[in-house]
Design an enzyme around this catalytic site. Structure first.
Site, mmCIF file in Angstrom:
data_model
loop_
_atom_site.group_PDB
_atom_site.id
_atom_site.type_symbol
_atom_site.label_atom_id
_atom_site.label_comp_id
_atom_site.label_asym_id
_atom_site.label_seq_id
_atom_site.Cartn_x
_atom_site.Cartn_y
_atom_site.Cartn_z
ATOM 1 N N LYS A 98 0.805 -1.222 0.000
ATOM 2 C CA LYS A 98 0.000 0.000 0.000
ATOM 3 C C LYS A 98 0.842 1.279 0.000
ATOM 4 C CE LYS A 98 -4.495 -1.511 1.267
ATOM 5 N NZ LYS A 98 -4.357 -2.879 1.845
ATOM 6 N N GLU A 120 -9.584 6.706 3.614
ATOM 7 C CA GLU A 120 -10.515 5.738 4.197
ATOM 8 C C GLU A 120 -9.698 4.505 4.544
ATOM 9 O OE1 GLU A 120 -9.969 5.941 0.976
ATOM 10 O OE2 GLU A 120 -9.446 3.842 0.628
ATOM 11 N N SER A 387 1.593 -9.776 -1.111
ATOM 12 C CA SER A 387 1.254 -8.354 -0.958
ATOM 13 C C SER A 387 1.602 -7.776 0.406
ATOM 14 C CB SER A 387 -0.231 -8.142 -1.249
ATOM 15 O OG SER A 387 -1.022 -8.993 -0.432
HETATM 16 C C1 LIG Z 1 -5.161 -3.936 1.567
HETATM 17 C C2 LIG Z 1 -4.441 -5.178 1.254
HETATM 18 C C3 LIG Z 1 -4.822 -6.003 0.170
HETATM 19 C C4 LIG Z 1 -6.014 -5.741 -0.690
HETATM 20 O O1 LIG Z 1 -5.976 -4.554 -1.432
HETATM 21 P P1 LIG Z 1 -5.754 -4.541 -2.998
HETATM 22 O O2 LIG Z 1 -6.093 -3.148 -3.392
HETATM 23 O O3 LIG Z 1 -6.665 -5.543 -3.605
HETATM 24 O O4 LIG Z 1 -4.337 -4.872 -3.256
HETATM 25 C C5 LIG Z 1 -4.070 -7.131 -0.100
HETATM 26 N N1 LIG Z 1 -3.001 -7.457 0.656
HETATM 27 C C6 LIG Z 1 -2.613 -6.701 1.715
HETATM 28 C C7 LIG Z 1 -1.443 -7.143 2.515
HETATM 29 C C8 LIG Z 1 -3.318 -5.541 2.048
HETATM 30 O O5 LIG Z 1 -2.928 -4.803 3.095
#
Ligand SMILES: *Cc1c(COP(=O)(O)O)cnc(C)c1O
Length: 405
Positions: A98, A120, A387
Site C-alpha cells: 500500500k 478511508e 502483498s
Molecule cells: C489492503 C491489502 C490487500 C487488498 O488490497 P488490494 O487493493 O486488492 O491490493 C491485499 N493485501 C494486503 C497485505 C493488504 O494490506
C-alpha cells in the site's frame, strides 16, 4: 491457451476514465473541479522526469525497493510442479504494497500545496500507510474508519494515532470500509481546497483507478525485469489476491502486452460462495455503481450493496477496481475465489516451509497458486504477489486456534 471473454485487445482507459463499460466518474458536481485538477497535475508529472526521479528515490530510500523476487525452492519441491517465485511486497516499509501508492500520492499533495490529507481505511493498513507518509511530510491527516472496524482493529488505530493522524469513526451503514469511503468523499466535497484524498486502491472516480495503478505498477515492472534476469524468460502465470485490486493490477499491468503471460486474480470466497458470506464481486456479483465508478459489486437484484465477509480484513470490500471488471470481460485475466480455510492452510504452509509469514490477504493468492503450480509442468514459472506480511494477522490466527494472547 484459449480464454473465455471477448478476446478484444486491451486498451488504456479513455480520457474520461472508462475501462470498456466500467470506471468513469459518478460523483457530486462539486468534486469535478478537484478531480480535473488532480488529473491535469497527474498527467503533467507523469511526463516530468524530475517527478519520476523523486518517486523512485523515495521508493528506494524510504520504502526499501526494489523488493526481491524470491525463488520458493522448498514450496516448489513440495508442490511438485511449476517453479514458484514470490514478489516480496511484505518487505516494504509498513509491511505491504500500500505504501507504494501513498508515497506517490503524497508527492502529488505536496505539488498541489495541499496541507491536509484524508483517507478511508478498513483493516487500517491503508490508514497506517497514509499516516506514515503524512508524518514524513508534516501534513495533517484524518482517516475515516467504520466504527466496527475501529473496535476490531485497535492495534492499527493506535498505530495511526502514534503517527499523528486523527481517526474518525463512522457510525453509518454497516460501519465498515464502504461507509468510511462514503464519509471520506463527503469530507472531500467540503474541504477540497486544502485537502487531498488518498484513495487506497484502484477504485473511486477517475483518475484514481489509473493513478493508483500506475504507482503500484512498480511491482510488475520490477518483477518482469527480475524474472528475465533470474530465469532468462517471462513467467507463465501471475497470481495475486484481489480486494480492491491494487496489488494485482500493479503486478499485472506491465505484462499486459505479453500475450502468453496468464493473469489470475484471487478473491475471498469467505465461508464459501454458496453461503453468501464472501467478498467476491467478480466471481459472484453484478455490475453497478459504487464510490464514483461503475464496476462489479456485491449487490442484490435491487442494487442494494450486500455485507461482505472474509477472514482477511483487507479483502473485505464489496466492489473491485473497474479495470479488473474490464479485464474479466476481455478474458485477459481470470478471477477465482479461495475460502478462509484454504487461505489459512496456505498461511501455515508458507510459514512452516519457507519461514515467511504472509498476510492473510496474500495467503489467498498463495492458496490458489499451490493448486495452479501443482497442475503445471516443472518448466513453467508462476509469480505470486506476496502483498504483505502476516504479523498483523497473528491475533486472528491465534483466536482461530483457540489461544488467547
Ligand atoms: C489492503 C491489502 C490487500 C487488498 O488490497 P488490494 O487493493 O486488492 O491490493 C491485499 N493485501 C494486503 C497485505 C493488504 O494490506
Amino acid at each position: 491457451m484459449q480464454r473465455k471473454g471477448t478476446n478484444e485487445p486491451y486498451r488504456e482507459p479513455t480520457p474520461d476514465g472508462h475501462f470498456g463499460v466500467y470506471g468513469g466518474r459518478f460523483v457530486a458536481e462539486t468534486l469535478f473541479h478537484a478531480l480535473d485538477q488532480l488529473e491535469a497535475l497527474y498527467r503533467e508529472v507523469r511526463a516530468d522526469p524530475a517527478f519520476e526521479r523523486e518517486f523512485h528515490a523515495d521508493l528506494a530510500q524510504y520504502v526499501g525497493r526494489p523488493t526481491p523476487l524470491y525463488f520458493a525452492e522448498r514450496l516448489t519441491a513440495v508442490l511438485g510442479g511449476a517453479m514458484v517465485l514470490l514478489k516480496r511486497e511484505d518487505l516494504n516499509h509498513t509491511g505491504a504494497h500500500k505504501v507504494n501508492n501513498t508515497v506517490g500520492q503524497a508527492l502529488l499533495a505536496k505539488r498541489m500545496g495541499k496541507p491536509r490529507i484524508i483517507a478511508e481505511t478498513g483493516a487500517g493498513q491503508h490508514g497506517v500507510a497514509t499516516a506514515t507518509v503524512a508524518a514524513r511530510l508534516g501534513l495533517s491527516c484524518h482517516v475515516y474508519m467504520g466504527s466496527d472496524d475501529v473496535k476490531r482493529q485497535s492495534l492499527n488505530v493506535y498505530r495511526m494515532k502514534l503517527l499523528g493522524a486523527e481517526v474518525i469513526p463512522v457510525h453509518s451503514g454497516s460501519r465498515t470500509l464502504k461507509d468510511a469511503m462514503n464519509e471520506a468523499l463527503r469530507d472531500w466535497v467540503t474541504n477540497v481546497d486544502n485537502t487531498h484524498y488518498i484513495i487506497g486502491t484502484v477504485a473511486g472516480p477517475h483518475p484514481y483507478p489509473m493513478l493508483v495503478r500506475d504507482f503500484q505498477s512498480v511491482i510488475g515492472q520490477e518483477a518482469r525485469a527480475q524474472c528475465l534476469a533470474q530465469t532468462g524468460r517471462l513467467p507463465n502465470a501471475l497470481i495475486a489476491c484481489v480486494g480492491g485490486g491494487s496489488n494485482a493490477i500493479g503486478l499485472f499491468h506491465p505484462f499486459m502486452n505479453d500475450a502468453d503471460v496468464e493473469m489470475i486474480g484471487v478473491e475471498a470466497a469467505g465461508l464459501g460462495l454458496e453461503t453468501g458470506k464472501h467478498a467476491a464481486p467478480l466471481s459472484a456479483g453484478l455490475p453497478g455503481v459504487l464510490h464514483g465508478n461503475r464496476t462489479y459489486l456485491m449487490s442484490d437484484a435491487d442494487g442494494q450493496i450486500l455485507d461482505t465477509y472474509s477472514v482477511s480484513a483487507g479483502l473485505d470490500y464489496p466492489g473491485v477496481g473497474p479495470e479488473h471488471a474490464y479485464l474479466r470481460d476481455l478474458g485477459r485475466a481470470r478471477y477465482v475465489a479461495v475460502t478462509d480455510g484454504e487461505a489459512l492452510a496456505a498461511f501455515r504452509r508458507l510459514t512452516q516451509i519457507e519461514g515467511i509469514m504472509p498476510a492473510l490477504e496474500s495467503a489467498h493468492a498463495l492458496a490458489f497458486a499451490e493448486q495452479e503450480a501443482s497442475r503445471r509442468s516443472a518448466d513453467d514459472i508462476v509469480i505470486v504477489n506476496l502483498s504483505g506480511r502476516g504479523d498483523k494477522d497473528i491475533m486472528t490466527v491465534a483466536e482461530l486456534d483457540g489461544i488467547r494472547l
